[in-house]
Write a protein that holds these residues in place. Structure first.
Motif, PDB file in Angstrom:
ATOM      1  N   LYS A   1      29.037  18.614   9.983  1.00 23.70           N
ATOM      2  CA  LYS A   1      28.168  19.374   9.105  1.00 23.70           C
ATOM      3  C   LYS A   1      27.287  18.481   8.235  1.00 23.70           C
ATOM      4  N   SER A   2      27.446  17.186   8.346  1.00 24.43           N
ATOM      5  CA  SER A   2      26.642  16.267   7.544  1.00 24.43           C
ATOM      6  C   SER A   2      25.171  16.377   7.929  1.00 24.43           C
ATOM      7  N   ARG A   3      24.299  16.345   6.941  1.00 27.63           N
ATOM      8  CA  ARG A   3      22.866  16.465   7.185  1.00 27.63           C
ATOM      9  C   ARG A   3      22.283  15.177   7.757  1.00 27.63           C
ATOM     10  N   PHE A   4      22.906  14.042   7.395  1.00 27.72           N
ATOM     11  CA  PHE A   4      22.385  12.742   7.814  1.00 27.72           C
ATOM     12  C   PHE A   4      23.386  12.043   8.733  1.00 27.72           C
TER      13      PHE A   4
ATOM     14  N   SER B   1       8.237   8.446  11.597  1.00 33.20           N
ATOM     15  CA  SER B   1       8.270   8.391  10.136  1.00 33.20           C
ATOM     16  C   SER B   1       8.807   9.686   9.540  1.00 33.20           C
ATOM     17  N   HIS B   2       8.800  10.752  10.312  1.00 35.75           N
ATOM     18  CA  HIS B   2       9.209  12.058   9.811  1.00 35.75           C
ATOM     19  C   HIS B   2      10.720  12.235   9.838  1.00 35.75           C
ATOM     20  N   ILE B   3      11.438  11.446  10.655  1.00 35.77           N
ATOM     21  CA  ILE B   3      12.884  11.648  10.786  1.00 35.77           C
ATOM     22  C   ILE B   3      13.665  11.050   9.617  1.00 35.77           C
ATOM     23  N   PHE B   4      13.024  10.231   8.799  1.00 33.54           N
ATOM     24  CA  PHE B   4      13.710   9.604   7.670  1.00 33.54           C
ATOM     25  C   PHE B   4      13.520  10.441   6.404  1.00 33.54           C
ATOM     26  N   GLU B   5      14.620  10.609   5.661  1.00 31.20           N
ATOM     27  CA  GLU B   5      14.568  11.300   4.376  1.00 31.20           C
ATOM     28  C   GLU B   5      15.461  10.559   3.381  1.00 31.20           C
ATOM     29  N   THR B   6      15.223  10.799   2.107  1.00 33.75           N
ATOM     30  CA  THR B   6      16.001  10.162   1.052  1.00 33.75           C
ATOM     31  C   THR B   6      17.148  11.078   0.640  1.00 33.75           C
ATOM     32  N   ASP B   7      18.376  10.542   0.629  1.00 32.80           N
ATOM     33  CA  ASP B   7      19.526  11.362   0.257  1.00 32.80           C
ATOM     34  C   ASP B   7      19.661  11.446  -1.260  1.00 32.80           C
ATOM     35  N   GLU B   8      20.760  12.065  -1.735  1.00 33.64           N
ATOM     36  CA  GLU B   8      20.939  12.291  -3.173  1.00 33.64           C
ATOM     37  C   GLU B   8      21.111  10.994  -3.958  1.00 33.64           C
ATOM     38  N   ARG B   9      21.452   9.892  -3.246  1.00 29.64           N
ATOM     39  CA  ARG B   9      21.598   8.595  -3.910  1.00 29.64           C
ATOM     40  C   ARG B   9      20.341   7.733  -3.804  1.00 29.64           C
ATOM     41  N   GLY B  10      19.281   8.323  -3.230  1.00 29.12           N
ATOM     42  CA  GLY B  10      18.029   7.581  -3.125  1.00 29.12           C
ATOM     43  C   GLY B  10      17.968   6.653  -1.929  1.00 29.12           C
TER      44      GLY B  10
ATOM     45  N   GLU C   1      17.347   5.835   2.094  1.00 24.89           N
ATOM     46  CA  GLU C   1      16.579   6.362   3.222  1.00 24.89           C
ATOM     47  C   GLU C   1      17.476   6.443   4.450  1.00 24.89           C
ATOM     48  N   ARG C   2      17.660   7.656   4.979  1.00 26.50           N
ATOM     49  CA  ARG C   2      18.565   7.862   6.100  1.00 26.50           C
ATOM     50  C   ARG C   2      17.908   8.755   7.148  1.00 26.50           C
ATOM     51  N   ILE C   3      18.492   8.766   8.336  1.00 30.90           N
ATOM     52  CA  ILE C   3      17.960   9.576   9.444  1.00 30.90           C
ATOM     53  C   ILE C   3      18.492  10.995   9.326  1.00 30.90           C
ATOM     54  N   GLU C   4      17.580  11.951   9.209  1.00 30.73           N
ATOM     55  CA  GLU C   4      17.947  13.364   9.122  1.00 30.73           C
ATOM     56  C   GLU C   4      18.257  13.876  10.519  1.00 30.73           C
TER      57      GLU C   4
END
Length: 553
Positions: free
Chosen positions: A418-421, A440-449, A451-454
């Motif tokens: 169920k993890s988003r990343f 470039s679109h597959i990377f997002e910043t998690d709650e700790r700032g 950069e991870r793969i969504e």
């Protein structure tokens, strides 16, 4: 034999040489013309005509002209006399042929069963094959009626042998599994006719619908039922796919009552043929559903964004004047309430339109499409795609596309989580999988700032790469037919029989000769195009040019 002959063909095929004319000695009138016709007919067909109706009128006229005999005398030639039997014997002796015997027809039947029937289902091809056998054996073939009886007998013996061969290869367990398909069972839901009971065979025959959850689950359930039947691919290894397909079609058109009337061995063979091909067909259906699903995600996202842009973006006229009035009002009433001071000057709807216009200009069209794709995929399409990926097995013979196979394995490994990343320490294939415009679109910043793969966005990129690989056959599905291993499309003995295969395709062995042939054809067509286009006075139209170019080939 065909009835229409050109002048060139008459000269080439119906001209009597000196040796043949010498055979006409001591023959006159109708007998001479009839003998000449039998001689040339046998030379062309390696058989005698069954009746004078087979004689082409142009050929009779041409032979009569050579022999200075009126063509009308041909119909006075006696086809029932003892003389025609002597003439046939004389012609057979001239060409080195002999009459057919019972032993010859038996040998011909064995040859049909071994060399022709396992590879073709066409009656015409089988008929031509047996004629070619007699021709090469220097044997006069039997009459048409006897030939048809010979073909029917050979076909019956071939089917008996094939049925016995397949039945003996199957284990008792497999036979019981196959016969169980005919049992009537309670259906999960009533069919279109309201029937609540149906056999597995009838259910397996049903075609898939549009790509939705119910369709995918139905096709997967069908494939699981067929996979449970222990039917090895080796059972049909030495049998032409056309033969198997023919037995499958036979089962499809028969009712359940008719199917059950067959002997057990024949029934098992028909059902085994159906299961063998239906499993491949359903695998193809699932691959096709996956391809359409991936395509549908992108198309629906684009349409939705376009509709949203058209429906929501409204060009607000006189923006400079509105901004001036807002600024002037704000300065005159710095402590006033917005609803009391601003709305009388610029109403609430106009301000909402301004905000929407600004937001739409703040993000690109492609970014909006990506956002919608991710939302629709995560809410509905992901479940369908993962179910298909879990059911099928994909492979590639090209190392370039190996990262895509590894990416699919990664998607399946984390599909239940169920993890988003993806975990930071997980090696996720990106190179050779994700397109540049999507990377470039597959990377997002998690709650700790960080950069991870969504996961959802990455899975969309993987599915797009998988779709392209399947469509160009760089990636194939195990157990499929249309999306099978491309190496199976090339004969396994290609290198050994390379010359024979090239001869069958009427192509040269040398690549240079092939290129030279193409160049010559292109030069001919270009010269023809140049010639036609220079004839301006004739008002040549382009469709006429295309027709001429096609005919020149």
């Amino acid at each position: 034999m065909k009835q229409d002959w050109t002048d060139e063909e008459l000269v080439e095929y119906w001209t009597l040489d000196q040796t043949e004319i010498s055979l006409l000695a001591n023959k006159t009138g109708a007998t001479r013309l009839g003998f000449a016709f039998l001689l040339k007919f046998f030379q062309l067909e390696s058989r005698f005509p069954n009746s004078p109706e087979e004689a082409p009128a142009p050929a009779i006229a041409y032979l009569g002209k050579q022999l200075t005999i009126p063509a009308r005398l041909f119909f006075k030639y006696d086809w029932q006399s003892r003389s025609i039997k002597y003439h046939r014997a004389q012609i057979r002796e001239h060409f080195g042929f002999r009459e057919v015997t019972a032993a010859d027809t038996n040998a011909a039947a064995h040859w049909l069963i071994d060399k022709v029937l396992p590879y073709t289902i066409s009656s015409e091809a089988q008929y031509e094959g047996i004629l070619q056998y007699f021709r090469e054996s220097k044997i006069e073939p039997p009459s048409n009626k006897r030939l048809k009886r010979l073909l029917r007998s050979a076909q019956s013996r071939f089917e008996e042998n094939l049925t016995k061969h397949i039945y003996e290869q199957l284990s008792p367990e497999t036979i019981l599994q196959i016969l169980d398909l005919l049992e009537i069972k309670e259906a999960k839901s009533p069919d279109e006719n309201g029937e609540s009971q149906i056999s597995n065979l009838a259910w397996l025959k049903t075609a898939p619908g549009s790509p939705n959850l119910e369709t995918v689950e139905n096709e997967i359930n069908k494939l699981e039922i067929l996979r449970e039947i222990k039917l090895s691919n080796d059972v049909f290894q030495d049998i032409s796919p056309k033969i198997i397909q023919n037995y499958r079609r036979r089962l499809l058109v028969e009712s359940l009552h008719e199917v059950r009337r067959h002997s057990e061995s024949l029934l098992v063979m028909l059902l085994a043929s159906f299961c063998f091909l239906r499993k491949k067909e359903i695998t193809d259906n699932l691959v096709e559903l996956l391809i359409n699903l991936i395509h549908k995600i992108g198309i629906k996202a684009e349409k939705r964004v376009e509709k949203q842009i058209i429906g929501e973006i409204k060009r607000v006229g006189g923006k400079q004047n509105l901004l001036f009035r807002l600024a002037e009002t704000a300065l005159e009433h710095p402590d006033g309430i917005v609803r009391d001071v601003v709305y009388p000057v610029v109403n609430e709807q106009t301000l909402s339109d301004l905000v929407r216009e600004f937001k739409s200009q703040g993000s690109t069209y492609r970014q909006q499409v990506y956002t919608v794709m991710r939302a629709s995929y995560s809410h509905y399409y992901r479940r369908l795609a993962v179910q298909i990926l879990e059911t099928l097995e994909f492979r590639s013979n090209n190392e370039t596309h190996r990262p895509v196979i590894e990416a699919v394995e990664t998607v399946l490994e984390f599909s239940a989580r169920k993890s988003r990343f993806y975990p930071l320490d997980e090696i996720v294939p990106i190179k050779g999988v994700i397109k540049k415009n999507w990377e470039s679109h597959i990377f997002e910043t998690d709650e700790r700032g960080r950069e991870r793969i969504e996961r959802n966005k990455y899975e969309i990129g993987v599915l797009q790469a998988l779709r392209e690989g399947l469509r160009c056959k760089e990636i194939w599905a195990v157990g499929a037919s249309r999306y099978r291993n491309p190496d199976e499309d090339v004969p396994q003995d290609f290198e050994i029989n390379r010359e024979n295969y090239y001869a069958a395709l009427a192509q040269p062995l040398s690549a240079e000769d092939f290129i030279e042939k193409i160049k010559e054809q292109m030069e001919i067509e270009l010269n023809l195009l140049n010639l036609i286009t220079t004839l301006r006075a004739s008002k040549v139209k382009i469709h006429f040019i295309k027709k001429r170019l096609y005919q020149s080939r």
